[in-house]
Write a protein that holds these residues in place. Structure first.
Motif, PDB file in Angstrom:
ATOM      1  N   ALA A  81      37.506  40.281   2.205  1.00  0.00           N
ATOM      2  CA  ALA A  81      37.595  40.691   3.611  1.00  0.00           C
ATOM      3  C   ALA A  81      38.240  39.602   4.451  1.00  0.00           C
ATOM      4  N   LEU A  82      37.910  38.354   4.152  1.00  0.00           N
ATOM      5  CA  LEU A  82      38.480  37.227   4.889  1.00  0.00           C
ATOM      6  C   LEU A  82      39.973  37.086   4.603  1.00  0.00           C
ATOM      7  N   LEU A  83      40.352  37.273   3.336  1.00  0.00           N
ATOM      8  CA  LEU A  83      41.767  37.212   2.975  1.00  0.00           C
ATOM      9  C   LEU A  83      42.556  38.336   3.637  1.00  0.00           C
ATOM     10  N   GLU A  84      41.965  39.516   3.663  1.00  0.00           N
ATOM     11  CA  GLU A  84      42.641  40.653   4.296  1.00  0.00           C
ATOM     12  C   GLU A  84      42.838  40.401   5.786  1.00  0.00           C
ATOM     13  N   LYS A  85      41.834  39.827   6.410  1.00  0.00           N
ATOM     14  CA  LYS A  85      41.936  39.556   7.844  1.00  0.00           C
ATOM     15  C   LYS A  85      42.963  38.464   8.139  1.00  0.00           C
ATOM     16  N   SER A  86      42.991  37.434   7.307  1.00  0.00           N
ATOM     17  CA  SER A  86      43.878  36.295   7.572  1.00  0.00           C
ATOM     18  C   SER A  86      45.332  36.556   7.179  1.00  0.00           C
ATOM     19  N   THR A  87      45.549  37.450   6.201  1.00  0.00           N
ATOM     20  CA  THR A  87      46.916  37.689   5.725  1.00  0.00           C
ATOM     21  C   THR A  87      47.499  39.024   6.159  1.00  0.00           C
ATOM     22  N   GLY A  88      46.611  39.967   6.514  1.00  0.00           N
ATOM     23  CA  GLY A  88      47.080  41.312   6.855  1.00  0.00           C
ATOM     24  C   GLY A  88      47.375  42.155   5.643  1.00  0.00           C
ATOM     25  N   LYS A  89      47.019  41.631   4.444  1.00  0.00           N
ATOM     26  CA  LYS A  89      47.230  42.362   3.192  1.00  0.00           C
ATOM     27  C   LYS A  89      45.889  42.690   2.555  1.00  0.00           C
ATOM     28  N   SER A  90      45.837  43.818   1.846  1.00  0.00           N
ATOM     29  CA  SER A  90      44.587  44.221   1.208  1.00  0.00           C
ATOM     30  C   SER A  90      44.498  43.793  -0.251  1.00  0.00           C
ATOM     31  N   HIS A  91      45.596  43.273  -0.799  1.00  0.00           N
ATOM     32  CA  HIS A  91      45.604  42.811  -2.184  1.00  0.00           C
ATOM     33  C   HIS A  91      46.889  42.025  -2.434  1.00  0.00           C
ATOM     34  N   ASN A  92      47.090  41.614  -3.681  1.00  0.00           N
ATOM     35  CA  ASN A  92      48.286  40.842  -4.075  1.00  0.00           C
ATOM     36  C   ASN A  92      48.445  39.555  -3.263  1.00  0.00           C
ATOM     37  N   TRP A  93      47.340  38.845  -3.101  1.00  0.00           N
ATOM     38  CA  TRP A  93      47.413  37.590  -2.357  1.00  0.00           C
ATOM     39  C   TRP A  93      48.025  36.491  -3.227  1.00  0.00           C
ATOM     40  N   THR A  94      48.803  35.638  -2.620  1.00  0.00           N
ATOM     41  CA  THR A  94      49.411  34.530  -3.346  1.00  0.00           C
ATOM     42  C   THR A  94      48.369  33.433  -3.564  1.00  0.00           C
ATOM     43  N   ASP A  95      48.691  32.519  -4.469  1.00  0.00           N
ATOM     44  CA  ASP A  95      47.778  31.405  -4.735  1.00  0.00           C
ATOM     45  C   ASP A  95      47.541  30.585  -3.471  1.00  0.00           C
ATOM     46  N   SER A  96      48.597  30.354  -2.692  1.00  0.00           N
ATOM     47  CA  SER A  96      48.446  29.558  -1.473  1.00  0.00           C
ATOM     48  C   SER A  96      47.576  30.272  -0.447  1.00  0.00           C
TER      49      SER A  96
END
Length: 254
Positions: A54-69
């Motif tokens: 949820a935190l990654l989705e909020k910070s990146t605007g993406k729901s999946h496929n987050w990069t390592d960085s």
């Protein structure tokens, strides 16, 4: 490890990385180091995984496929050092460990974010004499420097080159050379912050010159670069000559 100020909870320092991630192992220690509740144990829980996503989705605007960085901007493990996580995760971890601890961490963090100066004093009361001296130098230099640059700005001096010229004339009259030469003498990198590397006496001398410069600009009602530079030069010259005269008198008295 960090340029971000740490804070203390239950006499335990919670350290931060330069990116603002909290060391969860410090939070764990503040809770009394309970067995089977290490950061690694908590990170494996399904509830923690959902919170991270949820935190990654909020910070990146993406729901999946987050990069390592992108993932590392939220949490990561450095083997032999600890687990580091976003402050929101750190608060959730503190609540998992101990509800009362979570409230204490939240209170201290909110005070830190609000710029409560008493937090710094509480930290420094436990710090070494060297750390206290370093902070004192930073604080003194910052306060007087801000007063000086604010006065230059108010009186029409342009930031950048004109600020640098006014600063350098103070360095030259008081410390014997411009910033570039002083850095070279101290074997500092070209981009290093000179004031962070001045000793207490050097900072005090510069602070006195800049404070006197502000007073002179006010009394003479200086306007623009030429007049403000002249006022700065005159004030710095007075301080520089006073220092030199005192040193010479002491030398002759020996």
């Amino acid at each position: 490890m960090t340029d971000v100020p740490d804070f203390i909870v239950r006499n335990q320092t919670v350290r931060f990385t330069t990116d603002g991630l909290a060391r969860l192992n410090d939070v764990w220690a503040a809770a009394g180091a309970p067995k089977n509740r290490l950061p690694a144990d908590w990170m494996r829980l399904p509830t923690t995984n959902r919170l991270v996503n949820a935190l990654l989705e909020k910070s990146t605007g993406k729901s999946h496929n987050w990069t390592d960085s992108e993932v590392r901007s939220v949490h990561y493990v450095k083997h032999g050092i600890g687990t580091f996580a976003d402050i929101r995760l750190a608060l959730a971890y503190a609540e998992y460990l101990d509800a009362k601890l979570a409230l204490e961490v939240r209170e201290v963090f909110l005070r830190y974010k609000a710029g409560d100066p008493l937090i710094a004093d509480e930290v420094l009361s436990r710090a070494t004499a060297e750390a206290n001296e370093w902070v004192a130098r930073r604080a003194m230099g910052r306060v007087v420097r801000n007063q000086f640059t604010n006065e230059l700005h108010t009186r029409g001096v342009s930031q950048g080159r004109e600020y640098a010229i006014c600063t350098n004339v103070t360095y030259e009259r008081v410390l014997g050379g411009p910033a570039k030469a002083l850095k070279a003498a101290k074997r500092l990198p070209a981009k290093a912050n000179l004031r962070d590397n001045l000793n207490v006496r050097e900072l005090a001398f510069i602070a006195a010159a800049e404070a006197l410069s502000v007073e002179r600009m006010e009394e003479e009602d200086s306007h623009g670069f030429v007049q403000c530079h002249a006022a700065t030069n005159a004030s710095a010259t007075v301080i520089g000559r006073a220092i030199a005269a005192d040193r010479l008198a002491r030398k002759k008295a020996k």
